[in-house]
Design an enzyme around this catalytic site. Structure first.
Site, mmCIF file in Angstrom:
data_model
loop_
_atom_site.group_PDB
_atom_site.id
_atom_site.type_symbol
_atom_site.label_atom_id
_atom_site.label_comp_id
_atom_site.label_asym_id
_atom_site.label_seq_id
_atom_site.Cartn_x
_atom_site.Cartn_y
_atom_site.Cartn_z
ATOM 1 C CG ASP A 29 -2.063 1.039 1.259
ATOM 2 O OD1 ASP A 29 -1.708 2.097 0.771
ATOM 3 O OD2 ASP A 29 -3.213 0.671 1.638
ATOM 4 C CD GLU A 88 -9.850 1.638 1.367
ATOM 5 O OE1 GLU A 88 -10.037 0.676 0.647
ATOM 6 O OE2 GLU A 88 -10.100 1.391 2.692
ATOM 7 C CG HIS A 93 -8.996 -3.499 -1.819
ATOM 8 N ND1 HIS A 93 -9.974 -3.082 -2.496
ATOM 9 C CD2 HIS A 93 -8.458 -3.068 -0.634
ATOM 10 C CE1 HIS A 93 -10.340 -1.912 -1.493
ATOM 11 N NE2 HIS A 93 -9.313 -1.846 -0.437
ATOM 12 C CG HIS A 95 -6.501 -2.965 3.506
ATOM 13 N ND1 HIS A 95 -5.908 -1.970 3.365
ATOM 14 C CD2 HIS A 95 -7.813 -2.813 3.236
ATOM 15 C CE1 HIS A 95 -6.679 -1.246 2.671
ATOM 16 N NE2 HIS A 95 -7.819 -1.615 2.593
#
Length: 129
Positions: A29, A88, A93, A95
């Protein structure tokens, strides 16, 4: 639907890639909560993670598990946490966040800034573990 993740997958935008296969991609990230904060995405664009087919969902989490174990080997942490937020970027996705305290996973924290060299060092540590 084209997103920033689609552009990363297509090589239009550079990324600090950690792992990749024909279906999934893991990369650092660029606005991390902590060092080693990694995103894991399916290459097939899908907005919501629970809209992914059952087998692909299992494969995605299996891929994420492999990446998390690599992170845990080289980033100083008590464990690697997992979060699925997805607000976002409208592309499913995961994290993966190295954790030493609960607050490490607080998405309201200020994001860290690293130089290109620091990102590359972290990328190489994880990628080569």
């Amino acid at each position: 639907m084209e997103t920033i993740f689609t552009k990363i997958i297509n090589g239009e935008i550079p990324a600090y890639k950690i792992a990749e296969n024909e279906n999934f991609l893991a990369f650092l990230d660029v606005s991390p909560l902590v060092e080693g904060h990694t995103l894991v995405i399916p290459k097939k664009a899908m907005d919501k993670i629970f809209d992914i087919g059952t087998e692909e969902f299992k494969d995605l989490f299996g891929f994420a598990q492999t990446v998390a174990k690599k992170i845990e080997k080289v980033i100083s942490c008590k464990r690697v946490g997992l979060a699925v937020v997805g607000l976002e970027v409208p592309h499913a996705h995961i994290h993966l966040i190295p954790l030493n305290k609960m607050d490490d996973m607080n998405f309201q924290n200020d994001r860290l800034k690293f130089s290109d060299e620091e990102f590359k060092d972290t990328q190489n540590l994880i990628k080569n573990s």
